[in-house]
Design a protein around this motif. Structure first.
Motif, PDB file in Angstrom:
ATOM      1  N   CYS A  71       0.827  -1.208   0.000  1.00 55.28           N
ATOM      2  CA  CYS A  71       0.000   0.000   0.000  1.00 55.28           C
ATOM      3  C   CYS A  71       0.863   1.262   0.000  1.00 55.28           C
ATOM      4  CB  CYS A  71      -0.928   0.006   1.211  1.00 55.28           C
ATOM      5  SG  CYS A  71      -2.316  -1.149   1.070  1.00 55.28           S
ATOM      6  N   LEU A  72       2.059   1.158   0.560  1.00 57.00           N
ATOM      7  CA  LEU A  72       2.977   2.307   0.587  1.00 57.00           C
ATOM      8  C   LEU A  72       3.679   2.512  -0.754  1.00 57.00           C
ATOM      9  CD1 LEU A  72       4.605   1.821   4.099  1.00 57.00           C
ATOM     10  CD2 LEU A  72       3.098   3.704   3.399  1.00 57.00           C
ATOM     11  N   GLY A  73       3.657   1.484  -1.609  1.00 57.94           N
ATOM     12  CA  GLY A  73       4.276   1.603  -2.925  1.00 57.94           C
ATOM     13  C   GLY A  73       5.296   0.514  -3.164  1.00 57.94           C
ATOM     14  N   GLU A  74       5.412   0.089  -4.403  1.00 58.81           N
ATOM     15  CA  GLU A  74       6.366  -0.950  -4.761  1.00 58.81           C
ATOM     16  C   GLU A  74       7.797  -0.436  -4.600  1.00 58.81           C
ATOM     17  OE1 GLU A  74       5.779  -4.002  -5.480  1.00 58.81           O
ATOM     18  OE2 GLU A  74       3.607  -4.004  -5.809  1.00 58.81           O
ATOM     19  N   ASN A  75       8.635  -1.250  -3.983  1.00 60.33           N
ATOM     20  CA  ASN A  75      10.054  -0.935  -3.846  1.00 60.33           C
ATOM     21  C   ASN A  75      10.823  -2.236  -3.625  1.00 60.33           C
ATOM     22  OD1 ASN A  75       9.873  -1.553  -0.985  1.00 60.33           O
ATOM     23  ND2 ASN A  75       8.902   0.460  -0.744  1.00 60.33           N
ATOM     24  N   ARG A  76      12.114  -2.147  -3.379  1.00 53.74           N
ATOM     25  CA  ARG A  76      12.921  -3.354  -3.227  1.00 53.74           C
ATOM     26  C   ARG A  76      12.527  -4.160  -1.990  1.00 53.74           C
ATOM     27  NH1 ARG A  76      19.104  -1.390  -4.765  1.00 53.74           N
ATOM     28  NH2 ARG A  76      18.670  -0.897  -6.966  1.00 53.74           N
ATOM     29  N   ILE A  77      12.126  -3.456  -0.941  1.00 53.01           N
ATOM     30  CA  ILE A  77      11.723  -4.158   0.277  1.00 53.01           C
ATOM     31  C   ILE A  77      10.448  -4.963   0.016  1.00 53.01           C
ATOM     32  CG2 ILE A  77      10.955  -3.881   2.659  1.00 53.01           C
ATOM     33  CD1 ILE A  77      12.700  -1.399   2.827  1.00 53.01           C
ATOM     34  N   THR A  78       9.476  -4.329  -0.661  1.00 52.49           N
ATOM     35  CA  THR A  78       8.229  -5.022  -0.991  1.00 52.49           C
ATOM     36  C   THR A  78       8.505  -6.242  -1.861  1.00 52.49           C
ATOM     37  OG1 THR A  78       7.136  -2.865  -0.986  1.00 52.49           O
ATOM     38  CG2 THR A  78       5.903  -4.708  -1.897  1.00 52.49           C
ATOM     39  N   GLU A  79       9.359  -6.070  -2.869  1.00 51.89           N
ATOM     40  CA  GLU A  79       9.685  -7.181  -3.765  1.00 51.89           C
ATOM     41  C   GLU A  79      10.382  -8.309  -3.020  1.00 51.89           C
ATOM     42  OE1 GLU A  79      12.002  -5.335  -6.765  1.00 51.89           O
ATOM     43  OE2 GLU A  79      10.311  -4.275  -7.692  1.00 51.89           O
ATOM     44  N   ALA A  80      11.296  -7.957  -2.110  1.00 50.82           N
ATOM     45  CA  ALA A  80      12.003  -8.978  -1.333  1.00 50.82           C
ATOM     46  C   ALA A  80      11.045  -9.738  -0.422  1.00 50.82           C
ATOM     47  CB  ALA A  80      13.113  -8.328  -0.517  1.00 50.82           C
ATOM     48  N   TYR A  81      10.119  -9.016   0.194  1.00 51.80           N
ATOM     49  CA  TYR A  81       9.145  -9.664   1.081  1.00 51.80           C
ATOM     50  C   TYR A  81       8.242 -10.592   0.281  1.00 51.80           C
ATOM     51  CZ  TYR A  81       6.472 -10.090   5.407  1.00 51.80           C
ATOM     52  OH  TYR A  81       5.887 -10.575   6.539  1.00 51.80           O
ATOM     53  N   HIS A  82       7.869 -10.157  -0.914  1.00 55.72           N
ATOM     54  CA  HIS A  82       7.031 -11.009  -1.772  1.00 55.72           C
ATOM     55  C   HIS A  82       7.769 -12.294  -2.130  1.00 55.72           C
ATOM     56  CE1 HIS A  82       5.212 -12.358  -5.634  1.00 55.72           C
ATOM     57  NE2 HIS A  82       4.104 -12.091  -4.964  1.00 55.72           N
ATOM     58  N   ARG A  83       9.060 -12.183  -2.428  1.00 62.28           N
ATOM     59  CA  ARG A  83       9.848 -13.387  -2.742  1.00 62.28           C
ATOM     60  C   ARG A  83       9.886 -14.327  -1.545  1.00 62.28           C
ATOM     61  NH1 ARG A  83      13.201  -9.597  -5.422  1.00 62.28           N
ATOM     62  NH2 ARG A  83      14.650  -9.546  -3.652  1.00 62.28           N
ATOM     63  N   PHE A  84       9.972 -13.768  -0.357  1.00 62.91           N
ATOM     64  CA  PHE A  84       9.956 -14.589   0.863  1.00 62.91           C
ATOM     65  C   PHE A  84       8.631 -15.334   0.992  1.00 62.91           C
ATOM     66  CE2 PHE A  84       8.236 -14.493   5.240  1.00 62.91           C
ATOM     67  CZ  PHE A  84       8.983 -15.537   5.781  1.00 62.91           C
ATOM     68  N   LEU A  85       7.511 -14.642   0.745  1.00 61.34           N
ATOM     69  CA  LEU A  85       6.204 -15.285   0.861  1.00 61.34           C
ATOM     70  C   LEU A  85       6.035 -16.398  -0.172  1.00 61.34           C
ATOM     71  CD1 LEU A  85       3.863 -12.205   1.481  1.00 61.34           C
ATOM     72  CD2 LEU A  85       4.712 -13.852   3.165  1.00 61.34           C
ATOM     73  N   VAL A  86       6.505 -16.152  -1.391  1.00 62.82           N
ATOM     74  CA  VAL A  86       6.426 -17.178  -2.429  1.00 62.82           C
ATOM     75  C   VAL A  86       7.276 -18.392  -2.035  1.00 62.82           C
ATOM     76  CG1 VAL A  86       6.990 -17.733  -4.818  1.00 62.82           C
ATOM     77  CG2 VAL A  86       5.907 -15.543  -4.273  1.00 62.82           C
ATOM     78  N   TRP A  87       8.470 -18.121  -1.516  1.00 59.92           N
ATOM     79  CA  TRP A  87       9.345 -19.202  -1.046  1.00 59.92           C
ATOM     80  C   TRP A  87       8.664 -20.011   0.051  1.00 59.92           C
ATOM     81  CZ3 TRP A  87      11.481 -19.461   3.968  1.00 59.92           C
ATOM     82  CH2 TRP A  87      12.393 -20.496   4.171  1.00 59.92           C
ATOM     83  N   ASP A  88       8.005 -19.329   0.968  1.00 59.24           N
ATOM     84  CA  ASP A  88       7.303 -20.015   2.051  1.00 59.24           C
ATOM     85  C   ASP A  88       6.183 -20.883   1.505  1.00 59.24           C
ATOM     86  OD1 ASP A  88       6.267 -20.679   4.628  1.00 59.24           O
ATOM     87  OD2 ASP A  88       4.811 -19.060   4.417  1.00 59.24           O
ATOM     88  N   ILE A  89       5.392 -20.348   0.550  1.00 55.79           N
ATOM     89  CA  ILE A  89       4.291 -21.114  -0.031  1.00 55.79           C
ATOM     90  C   ILE A  89       4.804 -22.354  -0.763  1.00 55.79           C
ATOM     91  CG2 ILE A  89       2.469 -21.067  -1.787  1.00 55.79           C
ATOM     92  CD1 ILE A  89       2.078 -18.091  -1.063  1.00 55.79           C
ATOM     93  N   MET A  90       5.904 -22.199  -1.482  1.00 56.51           N
ATOM     94  CA  MET A  90       6.436 -23.303  -2.276  1.00 56.51           C
ATOM     95  C   MET A  90       7.159 -24.347  -1.418  1.00 56.51           C
ATOM     96  SD  MET A  90       5.356 -22.555  -5.239  1.00 56.51           S
ATOM     97  CE  MET A  90       6.241 -23.776  -6.229  1.00 56.51           C
ATOM     98  N   LYS A  91       7.909 -23.895  -0.422  1.00 58.64           N
ATOM     99  CA  LYS A  91       8.740 -24.806   0.363  1.00 58.64           C
ATOM    100  C   LYS A  91       8.099 -25.225   1.681  1.00 58.64           C
ATOM    101  CE  LYS A  91      12.106 -24.628  -2.627  1.00 58.64           C
ATOM    102  NZ  LYS A  91      12.476 -25.808  -3.441  1.00 58.64           N
TER     103      LYS A  91
END
Length: 226
Positions: free
Chosen positions: A178-198
């Motif tokens: 909601c605050l805007g796309e940035n590197r932190i948001t992208e990194a957190y999204h990668r973490f969530l995807v990793w959690d869902i997959m693994k």
């Protein structure tokens, strides 16, 4: 990523996934041995779930269907399902009481309804941070407090018997988004995807500990009287 806990929800012989979206709960119910009908108003979602069910049922197994239908006028007989799921749906619907009434109509006596909605305080933060988060076509039009949703269920003739919160680790991601796309948001999204997959055990344990405080979704279970 399931929001409904099937240990609480139970295994039904006939399950309706109302507002199925991408079908995550419909597939989970099917894998547990239920005949499943998934319903949505969006053509793309219905086609995706239908195609997936065709692959899943190619070698036999329970029934798996996807149907395009309006949740306010379901094309099913009274009491046709012993389990109904409405996951992250009611917050999108103006006539939420009418949709609940339809869900109760098609639910058999003694059957169980599982309802999930965004939890009040994490959702309030999202609304405060970004108008675009909810002021979009098909977006969220209301925020439920727990007591309000319980009242809706009781007014519909159901008997709530359990509840919990889910997806604590997803709340911070939506605040960041909601605050805007940035590197932190992208990194957190990668973490969530990793959690869902693994699905590492330590992450599941962490989320379980945080869910009562930070869980983004409220989940309630209610039974239709016999």
């Amino acid at each position: 990523m399931l929001t409904v806990d099937f240990r609480r929800f139970g295994r039904g012989k006939r399950v309706l996934d109302l507002g199925c979206g991408d079908g995550r709960h419909a597939y989970a119910a099917w894998r547990l041995g239920s005949d499943v009908v998934a319903v949505d108003v969006a053509d793309a979602e219905v086609k995706h779930v239908r195609d997936t069910f065709e692959e899943l049922t190619a070698d036999g197994g329970p029934l798996g269907l996807a149907v395009r239908a309006n949740g306010l006028a379901l094309p099913f007989p009274d009491g046709g399902f012993d389990r109904v799921i409405a996951a992250e749906v009611l917050e999108h619907v103006h006539a939420d009481r009418a949709m609940l009434a339809e869900a109760v109509r098609v639910l058999a006596p003694g059957g169980v309804l599982a309802v999930t909605v965004p939890r009040w305080w994490p959702e309030r933060i999202c609304w405060a941070l970004s108008e675009e988060y909810h002021q979009v076509e098909g977006g969220h039009i209301r925020i439920y407090r727990r007591r309000e949703l319980l009242r809706r269920l009781r007014e519909a003739g159901l008997e709530p018997f359990a509840g919990h919160h889910a997806h604590a680790l997803h709340a911070p991601y939506w605040w960041l988004k909601c605050l805007g796309e940035n590197r932190i948001t992208e990194a957190y999204h990668r973490f969530l995807v990793w959690d869902i997959m693994k699905g590492p055990r330590w992450v599941k344990l962490l989320e379980r500990v945080l869910n009562p405080v930070l869980g983004k979704s409220l989940v309630l279970y209610a039974r239709k009287p016999r």
